[in-house]
Design a protein around this motif. Structure first.
Motif, PDB file in Angstrom:
ATOM      1  N   ASP A   1      -9.092 -47.572 -13.546  1.00  0.00           N
ATOM      2  CA  ASP A   1      -8.283 -47.198 -12.388  1.00  0.00           C
ATOM      3  C   ASP A   1      -7.542 -45.893 -12.656  1.00  0.00           C
ATOM      4  O   ASP A   1      -7.094 -45.638 -13.763  1.00  0.00           O
ATOM      5  CB  ASP A   1      -7.297 -48.310 -12.022  1.00  0.00           C
ATOM      6  N   VAL A   2      -7.429 -45.072 -11.615  1.00  0.00           N
ATOM      7  CA  VAL A   2      -6.772 -43.764 -11.736  1.00  0.00           C
ATOM      8  C   VAL A   2      -5.566 -43.754 -10.800  1.00  0.00           C
ATOM      9  O   VAL A   2      -5.723 -43.796  -9.584  1.00  0.00           O
ATOM     10  CB  VAL A   2      -7.729 -42.615 -11.367  1.00  0.00           C
ATOM     11  N   THR A   3      -4.391 -43.697 -11.358  1.00  0.00           N
ATOM     12  CA  THR A   3      -3.189 -43.631 -10.526  1.00  0.00           C
ATOM     13  C   THR A   3      -2.567 -42.241 -10.528  1.00  0.00           C
ATOM     14  O   THR A   3      -1.884 -41.857  -9.576  1.00  0.00           O
ATOM     15  CB  THR A   3      -2.138 -44.633 -11.020  1.00  0.00           C
ATOM     16  N   ARG A   4      -2.805 -41.482 -11.594  1.00  0.00           N
ATOM     17  CA  ARG A   4      -2.176 -40.180 -11.740  1.00  0.00           C
ATOM     18  C   ARG A   4      -3.058 -39.338 -12.653  1.00  0.00           C
ATOM     19  O   ARG A   4      -3.682 -39.843 -13.586  1.00  0.00           O
ATOM     20  CB  ARG A   4      -0.798 -40.368 -12.367  1.00  0.00           C
ATOM     21  N   LEU A   5      -3.119 -38.022 -12.364  1.00  0.00           N
ATOM     22  CA  LEU A   5      -3.888 -37.122 -13.222  1.00  0.00           C
ATOM     23  C   LEU A   5      -3.064 -35.889 -13.538  1.00  0.00           C
ATOM     24  O   LEU A   5      -2.084 -35.585 -12.860  1.00  0.00           O
ATOM     25  CB  LEU A   5      -5.219 -36.732 -12.574  1.00  0.00           C
ATOM     26  N   ALA A   6      -3.482 -35.190 -14.584  1.00  0.00           N
ATOM     27  CA  ALA A   6      -2.886 -33.906 -14.947  1.00  0.00           C
ATOM     28  C   ALA A   6      -3.978 -32.853 -14.948  1.00  0.00           C
ATOM     29  O   ALA A   6      -5.059 -33.072 -15.504  1.00  0.00           O
ATOM     30  CB  ALA A   6      -2.238 -33.982 -16.325  1.00  0.00           C
TER      31      ALA A   6
END
Length: 225
Positions: A146-151
């Motif tokens: 799961d991806v909630t936040r990326l940089a």
């Protein structure tokens, strides 16, 4: 050519716009009063014919300009272009990909964005980024899908990975994979998407050409190669 108010667009006009959008390293070589109808854009001189055959050129890397370019009006930007239109603080990319809750990140010798993508899983995010950039250079899956936040960051070092992970990032997007930082990524459970240095520059080149056409109606741009 004439701009939106019937005024001839000059090399100086383009230079002023570039400095406003890419920063003070945007440079000019030639007479600022030169009228510009056709602008060629390339990452480096070797990507263009010699001489280019247009009113002016824009270059990301301006080294190795040959004698045939002596009288070619040109505009350049290196650091500013990298920072604003590749894998640094690239707000146009965030808008193009529909990222939300975006904020700038400034760390020692690095900068970028933290954001929430519309894609909820790793495979969906990879698909979206590869479609935007035309592929990727390297993929390291995260510990959790799961991806909630990326940089999005313009460098890859262990301390940078640690810093963005502390801010909630699950995926690290950058230009070039740095093997020395892989152990830190795995320890932190971060996924890594390296889109490729030249791919990120090519994206920025297309974006810049489009922004210039939108700002100066009638300006023709040619992207090389």
């Amino acid at each position: 050519m004439t701009g939106p108010h019937g005024v001839t667009v000059t090399l100086g006009d383009l230079h002023a716009w570039l400095r406003g959008h890419l920063g003070p390293d945007a440079d000019l070589h030639g007479d600022p009063l030169t009228p510009v109808t056709n602008l060629a854009l390339a990452l480096e001189p070797g990507d263009l014919p010699d001489p280019p055959g247009t009113d002016a050129v824009w270059l990301h890397r301006s080294r190795h300009v040959t004698p045939g370019w002596a009288h070619v009006p040109r505009l350049t930007s290196h650091d500013g272009f990298d920072a604003a239109l590749t894998t640094g603080e690239n707000w146009p990319l965030a808008r193009a990909l529909g990222w939300q809750d975006v904020r700038a990140v400034t760390l020692p010798r690095a900068a970028g964005l933290l954001a929430t993508p519309p894609q909820a899983t790793w495979p969906e995010l990879v698909t979206a980024l590869e479609a935007e950039f035309g592929g990727s250079e390297a993929l390291v899956p995260p510990e959790r899908p799961d991806v909630t936040r990326l940089a999005l960051m313009n460098a890859m070092r262990p301390e940078l990975l640690t810093a963005v992970a502390a801010e909630g990032a699950r995926v690290y997007v950058t230009g070039q994979l740095r093997p020395g930082a892989l152990a830190a990524a795995r320890q932190l459970g971060l996924g890594v998407i390296a889109v490729g240095h030249r791919r990120s520059e090519a994206w920025g080149l297309r974006q810049l050409a489009g922004d210039l056409r939108a700002t100066f109606p009638g300006l023709r741009t040619e992207i090389h190669p």
